[in-house]
Design a protein around this motif. Structure first.
Motif, mmCIF file in Angstrom:
data_model
loop_
_atom_site.group_PDB
_atom_site.id
_atom_site.type_symbol
_atom_site.label_atom_id
_atom_site.label_comp_id
_atom_site.label_asym_id
_atom_site.label_seq_id
_atom_site.Cartn_x
_atom_site.Cartn_y
_atom_site.Cartn_z
ATOM 1 N N GLU A 54 -6.314 3.813 5.311
ATOM 2 C CA GLU A 54 -5.555 2.588 5.556
ATOM 3 C C GLU A 54 -4.740 2.657 6.850
ATOM 4 O O GLU A 54 -3.993 1.729 7.156
ATOM 5 N N THR A 82 -16.505 -1.225 1.351
ATOM 6 C CA THR A 82 -15.236 -0.498 1.305
ATOM 7 C C THR A 82 -15.355 0.715 0.387
ATOM 8 O O THR A 82 -14.816 1.783 0.681
ATOM 9 N N GLN A 93 -12.074 -3.882 -4.261
ATOM 10 C CA GLN A 93 -12.809 -3.537 -3.045
ATOM 11 C C GLN A 93 -14.258 -4.015 -3.156
ATOM 12 O O GLN A 93 -14.827 -4.037 -4.230
ATOM 13 N N LYS A 113 0.812 -1.217 0.000
ATOM 14 C CA LYS A 113 0.000 0.000 0.000
ATOM 15 C C LYS A 113 0.849 1.271 0.000
ATOM 16 O O LYS A 113 0.482 2.263 -0.636
ATOM 17 N N TYR A 130 -6.575 8.098 1.023
ATOM 18 C CA TYR A 130 -6.295 6.663 0.941
ATOM 19 C C TYR A 130 -5.391 6.230 2.099
ATOM 20 O O TYR A 130 -5.689 5.249 2.797
#
Length: 189
Positions: A99, A142, A138, A58, A95
């Motif tokens: 996360e 999500t 996703q 990620k 994002y």
């Protein structure tokens, strides 16, 4: 703020809400448009066997999205008229926050200084059109959480959000064009 950035319009929201279809419609209408970083990075990584994917690495994925968005922003500085972005630098911040990953200072600075028009267009979740594919893995919950993260982060950076109604794509494009035209007219009055 770059004076030209008042012509830079971001389309944001969760995955699968019709942003890319809308960007394609605006491109077909002759407007300058910038592609979404996430899908571009995923395609590049999948084609070369790279690991910078949202389900794998990620942090590197976010860095590559940021580099893509920053390059798109810089390219747009050489364009006249409205430029539409399928997501922007602020989306990368959202994002990483979503996360629960650190947001690098360079990214925070870019999100603060590489400004788009103060009005950002947000597309709401649309379960009837939502589809998963090789690049969008996703699930719908999500996607909905991502939509809410975008709202929070864009507001955090001082943007005003205009919700784009769930309409056929041509009508969505007209909605956006009318919004930017009416704002331009009201500033002249």
């Amino acid at each position: 703020m770059n004076p030209q950035s008042t012509n830079f319009f971001v389309l944001t929201g969760g995955p699968g809400s019709g942003k890319t279809t809308l960007i394609n419609q605006l491109t077909d209408m002759g407007y300058h448009c910038m592609s979404e970083a996430g899908r571009t990075v995923i395609r590049q990584q999948q084609s070369c066997g790279g690991g910078a994917l949202p389900w794998n690495d990620k942090i590197t994925y976010a860095r590559l999205m940021y580099e893509h968005d920053l390059a798109a922003y810089r390219r747009a500085c050489n364009m006249n008229g409205p430029v539409f972005f399928d997501r922007g630098i602020v989306d990368v911040v959202a994002y990483l926050q979503m996360e629960h990953l650190p947001v690098p200072e360079t990214l925070q600075t870019a999100a603060s200084h590489c400004r788009y028009h103060t009005t950002a267009f947000i597309l709401p979740p649309w379960p009837q059109i939502y589809r998963r594919d090789q690049e969008r893995q996703q699930d719908l919950p999500t996607a909905i959480a991502t939509y809410h993260a975008m709202i929070k982060t864009y507001l955090q950076y001082g943007y005003t959000l205009v919700h784009v109604p769930r309409l056929p794509v041509a009508q969505r494009a007209v909605f956006i064009l009318n919004a930017i035209t009416s704002e331009h007219r009201s500033k002249k009055d």
